[in-house]
Design an enzyme around this catalytic site. Sequence first.
Site, PDB file in Angstrom:
ATOM      1  CE1 TYR A  46      -8.981  18.850  75.937  1.00 56.12           C
ATOM      2  CE2 TYR A  46     -10.790  20.396  76.289  1.00 56.12           C
ATOM      3  CZ  TYR A  46     -10.304  19.096  76.257  1.00 56.12           C
ATOM      4  OH  TYR A  46     -11.152  18.051  76.530  1.00 56.12           O
ATOM      5  CG  ASP A  55       4.233  10.466  74.254  1.00 59.22           C
ATOM      6  OD1 ASP A  55       3.062  10.854  74.079  1.00 59.22           O
ATOM      7  OD2 ASP A  55       5.183  11.252  74.441  1.00 59.22           O
ATOM      8  CB  ALA A  87      -8.350  25.767  68.983  1.00 59.25           C
ATOM      9  CB  ALA A  88      -6.768  20.723  69.885  1.00 57.83           C
ATOM     10  CE  LYS A  89     -10.409  16.687  73.331  1.00 59.42           C
ATOM     11  NZ  LYS A  89     -10.254  15.238  73.061  1.00 59.42           N
ATOM     12  CB  ILE A 107     -16.278  13.382  82.652  1.00 64.62           C
ATOM     13  CG1 ILE A 107     -16.818  13.685  81.252  1.00 64.62           C
ATOM     14  CG2 ILE A 107     -16.561  11.936  83.027  1.00 64.62           C
ATOM     15  CD1 ILE A 107     -16.059  12.971  80.164  1.00 64.62           C
TER      16      ILE A 107
END
Length: 260
Positions: A152, A57, A154-156, A185
């Site tokens: 998500y 993990d 913001a993290a990317k 995708i």
Amino acid sequence: MSFDLRLAGQRALVTGGTKGVGAAVVNGLRAAGVHVVATARSLPAHPVEGVRYLASDLSTAEGVAAVAQSVLQHEGGVDILVNVLGGSSAPGGGFAALDDGEWAKELNQNLMPAVRLDRALLPAMLARGSGVVVHVSSIQRLLPLPESTIAYAAAKAALSTYSKALSKEVTPKGIRVLSVAPGWIETEAAVALAERLAQQAGTDYEGGKRIIMQALGGIPLGRPAKPEEVADLITFLTSPRAGSISGAEYLIDGGTVPTV
């Protein structure tokens, strides 16, 4: 002209390497003669021949440390590191639905695995004076969907900025750092989402795909990317054929992002 990628004999670690883009990257690198180690939360039911899999993990510091230790001990490090791991399980409902726990989960899945693995494995690359690091970001850093992917996205965005900063630091020392930002995708998860939306709307799978494309503001190409198409780009970028490319981010989105 031969288009040998000159990757044979290289060592690579691919995170999220059992599904979607990660699995396609594993296949692409193996086809180019690379010795591949792949990580995922669980081992695949149908492993690729010649690939060493590590179940871990990577959203935890302990999981990353275990993978890094295994790679350094058994492979002596890697020449190529492809950080594919990412995704989102955040609830819908916009900003108010995201408490501190949801924000932490998104950052720990989409930013920190790459940061921690780079920190663990880059020193060996730096000692050799060569290596390639690829971070898989997302066009959502440019086109966030406020209903459910604020954290998500913001993290990317943080991953893309981190990637650029890292490239400035280590490229002069022989390490190329790149990021790839896919649009939608057609992975297993994307197919499941399209099928669910199609069922809710009383349409077929193609209708479900159109619903997703409309939510993204349209895909000029008219379809999502295939995992293999994203993997082909990543495989090329890791190769000596792309030896002068560093610090760049490549969009592969069928024209979804409407700006240069």
